[in-house]
Every structure is written in C-alpha cells, then in structure tokens.
Write a protein that holds these residues in place. Structure first.
Motif, PDB file in Angstrom:
ATOM      1  N   ASP A   1       0.839  -1.200   0.000  1.00  0.00           N
ATOM      2  CA  ASP A   1       0.000   0.000   0.000  1.00  0.00           C
ATOM      3  C   ASP A   1       0.879   1.257   0.000  1.00  0.00           C
ATOM      4  OD1 ASP A   1      -2.260   1.541   0.074  1.00  0.00           O
ATOM      5  OD2 ASP A   1      -2.603   1.338   2.213  1.00  0.00           O
ATOM      6  N   LEU A   2       1.890   1.279   0.848  1.00  0.00           N
ATOM      7  CA  LEU A   2       2.759   2.460   0.926  1.00  0.00           C
ATOM      8  C   LEU A   2       3.467   2.694  -0.409  1.00  0.00           C
ATOM      9  CD1 LEU A   2       4.285   1.902   4.487  1.00  0.00           C
ATOM     10  CD2 LEU A   2       2.665   3.681   3.832  1.00  0.00           C
ATOM     11  N   ASP A   3       3.829   1.596  -1.072  1.00  0.00           N
ATOM     12  CA  ASP A   3       4.515   1.697  -2.372  1.00  0.00           C
ATOM     13  C   ASP A   3       3.586   2.149  -3.498  1.00  0.00           C
ATOM     14  OD1 ASP A   3       6.959   0.960  -1.583  1.00  0.00           O
ATOM     15  OD2 ASP A   3       6.823  -1.135  -2.243  1.00  0.00           O
TER      16      ASP A   3
ATOM     17  N   PRO B   1      -5.171   4.471  -4.979  1.00  0.00           N
ATOM     18  CA  PRO B   1      -6.143   3.699  -5.750  1.00  0.00           C
ATOM     19  C   PRO B   1      -7.114   2.999  -4.809  1.00  0.00           C
ATOM     20  CG  PRO B   1      -3.982   2.633  -5.747  1.00  0.00           C
ATOM     21  CD  PRO B   1      -3.821   3.915  -4.995  1.00  0.00           C
ATOM     22  N   THR B   2      -8.403   3.030  -5.128  1.00  0.00           N
ATOM     23  CA  THR B   2      -9.424   2.354  -4.314  1.00  0.00           C
ATOM     24  C   THR B   2     -10.404   1.663  -5.259  1.00  0.00           C
ATOM     25  OG1 THR B   2     -11.072   4.131  -4.331  1.00  0.00           O
ATOM     26  CG2 THR B   2      -9.335   4.270  -2.649  1.00  0.00           C
TER      27      THR B   2
ATOM     28  N   LEU C   1      -2.717   1.457  -9.984  1.00  0.00           N
ATOM     29  CA  LEU C   1      -2.858   0.004  -9.771  1.00  0.00           C
ATOM     30  C   LEU C   1      -4.050  -0.514 -10.556  1.00  0.00           C
ATOM     31  CD1 LEU C   1      -2.430  -0.905  -5.985  1.00  0.00           C
ATOM     32  CD2 LEU C   1      -0.735  -0.839  -7.793  1.00  0.00           C
ATOM     33  N   GLY C   2      -3.917  -1.723 -11.115  1.00  0.00           N
ATOM     34  CA  GLY C   2      -5.061  -2.371 -11.744  1.00  0.00           C
ATOM     35  C   GLY C   2      -5.915  -3.032 -10.669  1.00  0.00           C
ATOM     36  N   ARG C   3      -7.083  -3.510 -11.079  1.00  0.00           N
ATOM     37  CA  ARG C   3      -7.982  -4.108 -10.108  1.00  0.00           C
ATOM     38  C   ARG C   3      -7.365  -5.340  -9.428  1.00  0.00           C
ATOM     39  NH1 ARG C   3     -14.151  -6.136 -11.085  1.00  0.00           N
ATOM     40  NH2 ARG C   3     -14.199  -7.480  -9.275  1.00  0.00           N
ATOM     41  N   GLU C   4      -6.647  -6.142 -10.216  1.00  0.00           N
ATOM     42  CA  GLU C   4      -6.052  -7.356  -9.635  1.00  0.00           C
ATOM     43  C   GLU C   4      -4.969  -7.028  -8.624  1.00  0.00           C
ATOM     44  OE1 GLU C   4      -4.907 -10.084 -12.717  1.00  0.00           O
ATOM     45  OE2 GLU C   4      -7.001 -10.220 -13.380  1.00  0.00           O
TER      46      GLU C   4
END
Ligand code: GRG
Length: 300
Positions: free
Chosen positions: A166-168, A252-253, A174-177
């Motif tokens: 997460d920190l990175d 990203p969420t 980010l993609g969904r996967e």
C-alpha cells in the motif's frame, strides 16, 4: 433468535461487551509500571471500534462447535485478533505511515502520547496477542496451529506485507487485480485469521475450516470494498476517522477503479459469495451470514 435482525443486534452487542471485558482483563493495568506505555495500550484498545474481528472469531466458533465451545479459549482468540488489529491502527496512524490525527472519534495514540510511546504501544500490543493465544486452555497442537495462523496473517506475507505494498502504491495506477492482491493481505489476512481461529479453538473439522475460509475470504474483500465506498459516502463524524483521505492521498481504491455503482455491486456479490461458502455449516452458520450482511450494509 438466531434468524431475526433484533436477535442479531443483541448478539452483536453482547459480543462487543464480551470482547471489551476480555480485552480489559488481558491488558496490563494503567497503574502498572511503565504507566505511560500501559495507559497508551489501554487507550488504543478499549472503548471504541466495531469489534468485527472478535465477532468473526465468536461466530466461527459457534458455527463449528459440537456440544458447546470453549469460552475461555474463544475469548483468548478474540482478544488476540483485536490486539493485532489495534496495533496495526496505532502504527498506521503514525506520521511515518498514514499520518492521521483522528481514530475512533478520538485523537490518535501518537497525538495523545507521543510517537515513541505509540511505537512501543503497538509493539507491546502485538506481543500481548501471542501471549494471549499461548495461554489458551486447549490441546497444545491446536494452540500451535492458532499461533502459526495468526503470526502468518500479521507478518510480511499478510497484513504487514499488504501495508508495505500500500505504501509503495501511492500515486501509482494500480489495476484491479493488484488492488485486490494488496487488500487480501492488508485487511483480508487478519479477517481470515479471525474466522480461522474460531474454528481451530473449537476443534473444527477440515470441511468446516474450508467453509470458514471461503466465507472469510469473501467477507475480507467485501470489508475493504465497503471501506472504500464509505470513504467517499460517509463523513468523518460518522466514521470516527478522517473521511475522504484516499482520494486526497491519490490512493487507488475500488471506487476510483470501478466507480461507485460497480463497487457497490461488487460488495453485494461478495456478500452473496460469503453466504454460499457457509452453506455446508447449515443452521449453525446463521450468525456468520448475518455478520456478512452487517459488514456489507454498515454505514461506518
Ligand atoms: C501498520 C503493519 C501495519 C499494518 C496496518 C490494517 C492496516 C494495516 C491499516 C489500517 C488502515 C485502514 C484504515 C485500512 C482500511 C480497512 C480497515 C482495517 C479499517 C479499520 O478497521 P475497522 O473498520 O476499525 O474494523 P474499528 O475502529 O471499527 O476497529
């Protein structure tokens, strides 16, 4: 009582109270030296939080126990998962990570006690979790299994690893996967362990454990999808933590990747998957089913 909404609300309230008392007993007293560390630990854990992880442990134990569970062991397991959760929140809120000042409607631990004490409080909560599990009045082989499951869930291939990813990922597309892989570790691993521990301490069969695991994987992901939805739909007062932080931090969420409507549809599909996974548990799984509903339909 099991099937009704009112019955489930009273069960949740009773579970919350049971976990609160078990946690209060397990934590060192404030008047024990070192006072500031013990005050910070009790502040971090007591008097707040939805207690979702202990509820998963109790409901899983209830679903798999034949002839009554082992109350003391279930309490110890519920305490252990909530202590790991509390430690993760204390560290996550620190300036070197999420840098937040509000948690459970109160100033965060480092704001109240200073960064050094917050760091130590998180460390000590983590070790206290394993101390609690180590003292469970069950067969030693089951205790070892429980220790391994919780250690793996909290470590670098579980929650701490998810936090590192997460920190990175801040500022990255980010993609969904990739998002799902991160959340399976960051929040999913501990939720999964919470249900697994309930099964382990009551001596669940391997079929029961598999059903619990399928359920917990769906619920763990649903929990995060709903957390992302609430970050944009609820306000800070209701959440007891800072709302809108993900968008502000360009994180990203599920909502940023799927949009609000599709994220809500995904949460609903995961709720149904959780129900299907516990079908083999029969009527004993009713609390788990209601808990999945609560996690997906919650408003804070
Ligand atoms: C610092 C090793 C380390 C890990 C931190 C879980 C985590 C990893 C950070 C928490 C940050 C966060 C807000 C994650 C989103 C999902 C989540 C765990 C929310 C908080 O859990 P709730 O809603 O909180 O169960 P309460 O206060 O109700 O217990």
């Amino acid at each position: 009582m099991t099937g009704s909404r009112d019955g489930f609300s009273s069960w949740m309230a009773a579970c919350g109270e049971r976990a609160e008392q078990a946690l209060a007993r397990a934590l060192p007293e404030e008047n024990a030296v070192p006072h500031s560390l013990h005050r910070a630990m009790r502040y971090a854990v007591l008097g707040g939080g939805k207690r979702v992880r202990p509820m998963l442990t109790y409901a899983a134990g209830e679903a798999c126990a034949s002839g009554g569970g082992n109350d003391a062991a279930l309490d110890a397991a519920a305490v252990a998962v909530e202590l790991i959760h509390a430690y993760s929140l204390v560290h996550d809120d620190m300036p070197c990570m999420d840098d937040d000042v509000l948690r459970r409607g109160r100033p965060t631990v480092h704001v109240e006690f200073g960064q050094a004490t917050a760091l130590l409080a998180g460390d000590a909560l983590q070790t206290l979790a394993f101390e609690a599990l180590g003292g469970m009045p069950i067969a030693p082989g089951l205790t070892v299994q429980a220790l391994q499951v919780l250690a793996a869930a909290a470590g670098s291939r579980g929650m701490a690893g998810g936090q590192a990813i997460d920190l990175d990922s801040v500022g990255k597309a980010l993609g969904r996967e990739e998002l799902e892989a991160m959340h399976r570790l960051k929040t999913g691993a501990l939720l999964r362990a919470s249900a697994a521990l309930g099964g382990i301490v009551v001596g669940a069969s391997s079929a029961q454990r598999a059903a619990l695991d399928g359920y917990a994987q769906a619920v763990g992901l649903a929990f995060q999808v709903v957390d992302d939805i609430l970050d944009v739909t609820a306000d800070s007062a209701r959440l007891g933590k800072t709302a809108g932080k993900d968008a502000a931090a360009d994180k990203p969420t599920y909502v940023s990747i799927l949009g609000l409507e599709e994220a809500q549809a995904l949460a609903e599909r995961l709720r149904q998957a959780a129900h299907e996974a516990i079908a083999p548990l029969g009527a004993g799984g009713a609390r788990l089913a209601a808990l999945a509903d609560f996690i997906v339909l919650r408003d804070r």
